[in-house]
Design a protein around this motif. Structure first.
Motif, PDB file in Angstrom:
ATOM      1  N   ILE A  65      11.791   4.222 -10.216  1.00 47.47           N
ATOM      2  CA  ILE A  65      10.409   3.796  -9.942  1.00 47.47           C
ATOM      3  C   ILE A  65      10.403   2.481  -9.169  1.00 47.47           C
ATOM      4  O   ILE A  65       9.696   2.326  -8.175  1.00 47.47           O
ATOM      5  N   GLY A  66      11.209   1.529  -9.614  1.00 47.20           N
ATOM      6  CA  GLY A  66      11.293   0.235  -8.930  1.00 47.20           C
ATOM      7  C   GLY A  66      11.748   0.384  -7.493  1.00 47.20           C
ATOM      8  O   GLY A  66      11.196  -0.268  -6.592  1.00 47.20           O
ATOM      9  N   ASN A  67      12.749   1.216  -7.253  1.00 46.63           N
ATOM     10  CA  ASN A  67      13.241   1.429  -5.890  1.00 46.63           C
ATOM     11  C   ASN A  67      12.172   2.059  -5.001  1.00 46.63           C
ATOM     12  O   ASN A  67      12.019   1.681  -3.844  1.00 46.63           O
ATOM     13  N   LEU A  68      11.465   3.042  -5.551  1.00 48.20           N
ATOM     14  CA  LEU A  68      10.405   3.680  -4.776  1.00 48.20           C
ATOM     15  C   LEU A  68       9.269   2.708  -4.461  1.00 48.20           C
ATOM     16  O   LEU A  68       8.726   2.710  -3.362  1.00 48.20           O
ATOM     17  N   GLN A  69       8.916   1.876  -5.411  1.00 45.38           N
ATOM     18  CA  GLN A  69       7.837   0.905  -5.189  1.00 45.38           C
ATOM     19  C   GLN A  69       8.235  -0.141  -4.153  1.00 45.38           C
ATOM     20  O   GLN A  69       7.405  -0.572  -3.379  1.00 45.38           O
ATOM     21  N   LYS A  70       9.509  -0.538  -4.157  1.00 42.11           N
ATOM     22  CA  LYS A  70       9.971  -1.527  -3.170  1.00 42.11           C
ATOM     23  C   LYS A  70       9.945  -0.948  -1.764  1.00 42.11           C
ATOM     24  O   LYS A  70       9.646  -1.648  -0.807  1.00 42.11           O
TER      25      LYS A  70
END
Length: 72
Positions: A65-70
């Motif tokens: 999720i964090g990677n996608l949001q970044k």
């Protein structure tokens, strides 16, 4: 009798299966407290292992999720 029903309900709520519950109640009837404690501690260890496994899965999802949001 009521005590057995309450113990059974509590053991079910703690995730114990029928075999564990029957064993615990037999140990209770015999007054074998150390063996009862061992059974409960083993169930606790099992639940904690499941919790840790699920936590690792959540951590993986949080990473994705964090990677996608970044990148968005």
């Amino acid at each position: 009798m009521l005590e057995d029903l309450l113990l059974r309900r509590n053991l079910i709520d703690a995730g114990c299966d029928n075999q564990q519950i029957d064993k615990f109640l037999k140990l209770n009837a015999s007054g074998k407290v150390p063996a009862q404690l061992n059974l409960l501690k083993e169930q606790r260890r099992h639940l904690l292992e499941c919790l840790h496994f699920r936590q690792r899965q959540i951590d993986c999802l949080d990473f994705l999720i964090g990677n996608l949001q970044k990148s968005n």
